[in-house]
Design an enzyme around this catalytic site. Structure first.
Site, PDB file in Angstrom:
ATOM      1  N   GLU A 293      41.051  51.273  38.014  1.00 12.60           N
ATOM      2  CA  GLU A 293      42.093  50.792  38.925  1.00 12.60           C
ATOM      3  C   GLU A 293      42.610  51.945  39.787  1.00 12.60           C
ATOM      4  O   GLU A 293      42.685  51.836  41.012  1.00 12.60           O
ATOM      5  CB  GLU A 293      43.240  50.197  38.100  1.00 12.60           C
ATOM      6  CG  GLU A 293      44.413  49.705  38.930  1.00 12.60           C
ATOM      7  CD  GLU A 293      45.590  49.297  38.069  1.00 12.60           C
ATOM      8  OE1 GLU A 293      46.489  48.611  38.590  1.00 12.60           O
ATOM      9  OE2 GLU A 293      45.639  49.666  36.878  1.00 12.60           O
ATOM     10  N   HIS A 294      43.004  53.045  39.155  1.00  9.96           N
ATOM     11  CA  HIS A 294      43.452  54.251  39.856  1.00  9.96           C
ATOM     12  C   HIS A 294      42.497  55.392  39.531  1.00  9.96           C
ATOM     13  O   HIS A 294      42.152  55.583  38.366  1.00  9.96           O
ATOM     14  CB  HIS A 294      44.857  54.668  39.399  1.00  9.96           C
ATOM     15  CG  HIS A 294      45.893  53.591  39.489  1.00  9.96           C
ATOM     16  ND1 HIS A 294      46.263  52.832  38.391  1.00  9.96           N
ATOM     17  CD2 HIS A 294      46.628  53.156  40.536  1.00  9.96           C
ATOM     18  CE1 HIS A 294      47.197  51.973  38.767  1.00  9.96           C
ATOM     19  NE2 HIS A 294      47.437  52.135  40.054  1.00  9.96           N
TER      20      HIS A 294
ATOM     21  N   GLN B  17      54.945  28.744  32.928  1.00  9.21           N
ATOM     22  CA  GLN B  17      55.695  27.656  33.557  1.00  9.21           C
ATOM     23  C   GLN B  17      55.980  27.937  35.026  1.00  9.21           C
ATOM     24  O   GLN B  17      55.978  27.028  35.863  1.00  9.21           O
ATOM     25  CB  GLN B  17      56.994  27.383  32.789  1.00  9.21           C
ATOM     26  CG  GLN B  17      57.960  28.534  32.680  1.00  9.21           C
ATOM     27  CD  GLN B  17      57.700  29.420  31.472  1.00  9.21           C
ATOM     28  OE1 GLN B  17      56.594  29.450  30.940  1.00  9.21           O
ATOM     29  NE2 GLN B  17      58.717  30.152  31.038  1.00  9.21           N
TER      30      GLN B  17
ATOM     31  N   GLU C 158      13.986  20.963  54.289  1.00  9.01           N
ATOM     32  CA  GLU C 158      14.878  20.728  53.152  1.00  9.01           C
ATOM     33  C   GLU C 158      14.985  19.255  52.785  1.00  9.01           C
ATOM     34  O   GLU C 158      15.794  18.877  51.937  1.00  9.01           O
ATOM     35  CB  GLU C 158      16.265  21.308  53.455  1.00  9.01           C
ATOM     36  CG  GLU C 158      16.243  22.824  53.635  1.00  9.01           C
ATOM     37  CD  GLU C 158      17.619  23.445  53.727  1.00  9.01           C
ATOM     38  OE1 GLU C 158      18.595  22.687  53.955  1.00  9.01           O
ATOM     39  OE2 GLU C 158      17.731  24.668  53.573  1.00  9.01           O
TER      40      GLU C 158
ATOM     41  N   ASP D  46      52.186  53.968  43.796  1.00  5.83           N
ATOM     42  CA  ASP D  46      52.950  52.869  43.199  1.00  5.83           C
ATOM     43  C   ASP D  46      54.139  52.455  44.056  1.00  5.83           C
ATOM     44  O   ASP D  46      54.520  51.277  44.067  1.00  5.83           O
ATOM     45  CB  ASP D  46      53.471  53.284  41.820  1.00  5.83           C
ATOM     46  CG  ASP D  46      52.459  53.032  40.714  1.00  5.83           C
ATOM     47  OD1 ASP D  46      51.447  52.359  40.977  1.00  5.83           O
ATOM     48  OD2 ASP D  46      52.681  53.509  39.590  1.00  5.83           O
TER      49      ASP D  46
ATOM     50  N   TYR E 146      54.651  36.184  42.124  1.00  8.94           N
ATOM     51  CA  TYR E 146      55.214  36.303  40.780  1.00  8.94           C
ATOM     52  C   TYR E 146      55.623  37.749  40.547  1.00  8.94           C
ATOM     53  O   TYR E 146      54.814  38.676  40.715  1.00  8.94           O
ATOM     54  CB  TYR E 146      54.214  35.868  39.713  1.00  8.94           C
ATOM     55  CG  TYR E 146      54.824  35.853  38.329  1.00  8.94           C
ATOM     56  CD1 TYR E 146      55.423  34.699  37.836  1.00  8.94           C
ATOM     57  CD2 TYR E 146      54.850  36.993  37.534  1.00  8.94           C
ATOM     58  CE1 TYR E 146      56.017  34.678  36.584  1.00  8.94           C
ATOM     59  CE2 TYR E 146      55.443  36.991  36.290  1.00  8.94           C
ATOM     60  CZ  TYR E 146      56.031  35.830  35.817  1.00  8.94           C
ATOM     61  OH  TYR E 146      56.630  35.820  34.588  1.00  8.94           O
TER      62      TYR E 146
ATOM     63  N   ASN F 128      52.384  38.882  32.297  1.00  8.15           N
ATOM     64  CA  ASN F 128      51.852  39.055  30.943  1.00  8.15           C
ATOM     65  C   ASN F 128      50.610  38.188  30.740  1.00  8.15           C
ATOM     66  O   ASN F 128      50.113  37.544  31.669  1.00  8.15           O
ATOM     67  CB  ASN F 128      52.936  38.751  29.896  1.00  8.15           C
ATOM     68  CG  ASN F 128      53.410  37.302  29.953  1.00  8.15           C
ATOM     69  OD1 ASN F 128      52.734  36.420  30.487  1.00  8.15           O
ATOM     70  ND2 ASN F 128      54.581  37.046  29.395  1.00  8.15           N
TER      71      ASN F 128
ATOM     72  N   HIS G 222      19.815  14.955  59.161  1.00  4.67           N
ATOM     73  CA  HIS G 222      20.184  16.183  59.866  1.00  4.67           C
ATOM     74  C   HIS G 222      19.284  16.373  61.094  1.00  4.67           C
ATOM     75  O   HIS G 222      19.749  16.695  62.194  1.00  4.67           O
ATOM     76  CB  HIS G 222      20.017  17.405  58.944  1.00  4.67           C
ATOM     77  CG  HIS G 222      21.156  17.625  57.998  1.00  4.67           C
ATOM     78  ND1 HIS G 222      21.507  16.717  57.037  1.00  4.67           N
ATOM     79  CD2 HIS G 222      22.018  18.673  57.870  1.00  4.67           C
ATOM     80  CE1 HIS G 222      22.533  17.188  56.336  1.00  4.67           C
ATOM     81  NE2 HIS G 222      22.863  18.370  56.830  1.00  4.67           N
TER      82      HIS G 222
ATOM     83  N   SER H 155      47.125  48.321  32.994  1.00  3.33           N
ATOM     84  CA  SER H 155      46.961  49.392  33.976  1.00  3.33           C
ATOM     85  C   SER H 155      45.969  50.446  33.492  1.00  3.33           C
ATOM     86  O   SER H 155      45.803  50.675  32.293  1.00  3.33           O
ATOM     87  CB  SER H 155      48.313  50.038  34.260  1.00  3.33           C
ATOM     88  OG  SER H 155      48.220  50.913  35.359  1.00  3.33           O
TER      89      SER H 155
ATOM     90  N   HIS I 195      53.091  52.402  30.608  1.00  8.92           N
ATOM     91  CA  HIS I 195      53.177  51.040  31.135  1.00  8.92           C
ATOM     92  C   HIS I 195      53.103  49.992  30.036  1.00  8.92           C
ATOM     93  O   HIS I 195      53.861  49.023  30.029  1.00  8.92           O
ATOM     94  CB  HIS I 195      52.012  50.775  32.102  1.00  8.92           C
ATOM     95  CG  HIS I 195      52.355  50.954  33.539  1.00  8.92           C
ATOM     96  ND1 HIS I 195      53.305  50.215  34.196  1.00  8.92           N
ATOM     97  CD2 HIS I 195      51.847  51.786  34.465  1.00  8.92           C
ATOM     98  CE1 HIS I 195      53.378  50.590  35.454  1.00  8.92           C
ATOM     99  NE2 HIS I 195      52.510  51.548  35.645  1.00  8.92           N
TER     100      HIS I 195
ATOM    101  N   GLN J 105      50.576  56.346  33.265  1.00 10.40           N
ATOM    102  CA  GLN J 105      49.983  55.029  33.067  1.00 10.40           C
ATOM    103  C   GLN J 105      50.126  54.562  31.630  1.00 10.40           C
ATOM    104  O   GLN J 105      50.334  53.381  31.363  1.00 10.40           O
ATOM    105  CB  GLN J 105      48.503  55.059  33.458  1.00 10.40           C
ATOM    106  CG  GLN J 105      48.274  55.299  34.926  1.00 10.40           C
ATOM    107  CD  GLN J 105      49.068  54.350  35.798  1.00 10.40           C
ATOM    108  OE1 GLN J 105      48.835  53.146  35.808  1.00 10.40           O
ATOM    109  NE2 GLN J 105      50.027  54.891  36.541  1.00 10.40           N
TER     110      GLN J 105
END
Length: 423
Positions: free
Chosen positions: A319-320, A183, A407, A353, A121, A206, A412, A229, A254, A251
Site C-alpha cells: 500500500e505504502h 448497516q 459470430e 496521510d 463511509y 472494519n 446484426h 494498513s 494503526h 503503520q
C-alpha cells in the site's frame, strides 16, 4: 522485529483473511434487515453496536456550527490548508470529454460524466478521522458529483467527532448521517426513509464494513475492499535507522493486523533498525497494538542485492512504499507495484496521510498489482460517442456484416445491410 535473509523463491506476501463465514452471514443479515425495516433497523443497530440512540440520523446545521467551537482555530486552518492541497492535486487529474471527426465525416469520442451521488463511509466510534473525509470527498467534489453523503458511527453520546463535522463542512458536504458498520453500507446502497441511496460507496471501515461493501457490490459501485494498513521501506546503508523505525511504527500503531516491512541490502542497518524499533515502541502510547502487529506481521528482510530487494517489493505490492536509498529516483523506475511511493527521507508516510495532496485511500493486500489510489476517475464514468457517416458505412458495412456472420449473428448483419442499399 524478526530479521531474516530474503530467500529466493520464498514469498513475503501475506494473505489476509476475508472474514469468517459467521461474519459474512452477520453482514448479510444486517443488510437484509436494513432493506426491510429501514430507519428502524438503523436505529436498532446503532444502539446495539455503538451504544447510542441519537434523536436524528441526519446531522443538523446547528450541530456542524457547534462543532467549530470544539476544534481549535489553528487546527481548523490546518484542515482548510490540507483541503486546498488535496483539491489542487486532484484538479490535475481532470480529463475533458473529447470528439474527433475523420475525413469521411465519422465522429468518434468520449463523454465523461460525474456520478450523480456517492456515499463516503468514515470510520468512527472511539476515534476521529477528518483526513478520511477530505481524502474521499474532495476527489468526488472535483469530479463534479452533485450529491455527496457522509456517514459515520456516533459515539456513545450520540454525536460525531467535531473534527469530522468540520472537515465535512470545509469539503462542502451538506448531507451527514449518524450510522456505522454494515448497516450504514446497506442504507447507502438501498436507502431508508431518511437516507437516499447512492450510486457508489467509498471509504474504509472494519471487517463488517468491508464484507458489507462486498455484498452490495453490483447493486452499487464500491471503491475497493480495503484491508489492514501496510508499509514497506526499501533502504540501503545511507538511510537513518531511527527514521525507518519511526515509519514502521507509524503503520503498526494503526491496527493489530497492520503490516510493516523493511527490505534492505545492509545487515548493519537491519540490526540498527530492529534495536530502534524496540526503543521507540517502549514509549509509544499505542504500544500494545503496534507491538502485536510487528510480532505477527512485521519483518526485516536482508537481500543479496538491490535488484533482489526491488523484486521483493514488486511481489509484495505494498500500500505504502518508502524508498530510502542514495538515489530514490533511479530506483523509482524499477518499481512496478505500489499504491503510493514516497521518495527520500523527508517524504515520510504521514505526509501522504494528511497533507501532500494525493488521496490516502490506497489498494492493500497486494491489490496494487492491478489497482490504483482513489482519485477523480473513481467518481466519473465514460460513455463512448459514435456517429458513423454514410460514406464510412458504405466503405465498412460489408466487413461489419461479415464479422457479424462469423459470430452467427444474422440480425446484426442485416441491421447493417438494410442501410447499405439506401446510401
Amino acid at each position: 522485529m524478526k530479521i531474516m535473509n530474503l530467500e529466493k523463491g520464498v514469498s513475503i506476501k501475506r494473505t489476509v483473511d476475508g472474514g469468517t463465514e459467521m461474519q459474512r452471514q452477520a453482514a448479510r443479515k444486517i443488510i437484509a434487515d436494513v432493506r426491510q425495516r429501514g430507519d428502524e433497523a438503523l436505529r436498532f443497530y446503532t444502539e446495539k453496536f455503538d451504544g447510542a440512540a441519537p434523536d436524528s440520523l441526519l446531522i443538523k446545521r446547528e450541530e456542524v456550527e457547534e462543532a467549530y467551537k470544539h476544534v481549535e482555530e489553528n487546527l481548523v486552518e490546518i484542515i482548510r490548508e490540507a483541503a486546498g492541497r488535496i483539491r489542487s492535486y486532484h484538479e490535475k487529474q481532470l480529463r475533458p470529454s473529447w470528439m474527433e471527426t475523420s475525413d469521411d465525416g465519422t465522429i468518434l469520442g468520449q463523454k465523461i460524466t460525474p456520478l450523480d451521488s456517492v456515499g463516503i463511509y468514515v470510520p468512527g466510534g472511539t476515534a476521529a478521522y477528518p483526513s478520511s473525509v477530505l481524502m474521499n470527498v474532495i476527489p468526488a467534489r472535483v469530479a463534479g458529483v452533485r450529491r455527496i453523503v457522509v456517514i459515520s458511527p456516533p459515539g456513545a453520546d450520540g454525536k460525531l467527532p467535531p473534527a469530522v463535522l468540520v472537515a465535512a463542512d470545509i469539503a462542502g458536504v451538506e448531507e451527514i448521517y449518524k450510522a456505522g458498520g454494515a448497516q450504514a453500507v446497506a442504507a447507502l446502497a438501498y436507502g431508508t426513509e431518511t437516507i437516499g441511496s447512492v450510486d457508489k460507496i467509498t471509504g474504509p471501515g472494519n471487517i463488517y464494513v468491508a464484507l458489507a461493501k462486498r455484498e452490495v457490490f453490483g447493486d452499487v459501485a464500491i471503491d475497493m475492499i480495503a484491508g489492514p494498513s501496510e508499509i514497506a521501506v526499501l533502504a540501503d546503508d545511507t538511510a537513518c535507522p531511527d527514521e525507518i523505525a519511526a515509519d514502521l511504527l507509524s503503520q503498526a500503531e494503526h491496527d493489530l493486523m497492520a503490516c510493516s516491512v523493511l527490505i534492505t541490502v545492509s545487515r548493519s542497518l537491519a540490526v540498527d533498525v530492529s534495536q530502534e524499533v524496540k526503543k521507540q515502541l517502549a514509549v509509544l502510547p499505542r504500544k500494545d497494538i503496534a507491538g502485536r502487529a510487528l510480532e505477527d506481521f512485521g519483518a526485516i528482510y536482508i537481500a543479496d542485492s538491490m535488484e533482489e530487494a526491488i523484486q521483493a517489493v514488486n511481489e509484495l505490492a505494498p500500500e505504502h512504499l518508502e524508498i530510502l536509498t542514495e538515489d530514490p529516483i533511479e530506483v523509482l523506475g524499477r518499481i512496478r507495484h505500489a499504491g503510493a511511493i514516497f521518495l527520500g527521507r523527508y517524504s515520510t508516510e504521514p505526509v501522504g496521510d494528511y497533507f501532500a495532496g494525493p488521496s490516502h485511500v490506497l489498494p492493500t493486500n497486494g491489490t496494487a498489482r492491478f489497482s490504483s489510489p482513489l482519485g477523480v476517475d473513481d467518481f466519473q464514468k465514460k460513455s463512448s460517442i459514435i456517429r458513423y457517416s454514410g460514406q464510412a458505412l458504405k466503405e465498412h458495412g460489408r466487413k461489419i456484416a461479415g464479422f457479424a456472420r462469423l459470430e452467427g449473428l444474422e440480425a446484426h448483419a442485416r441491421a447493417v445491410e438494410t442501410r447499405l442499399d439506401k446510401i
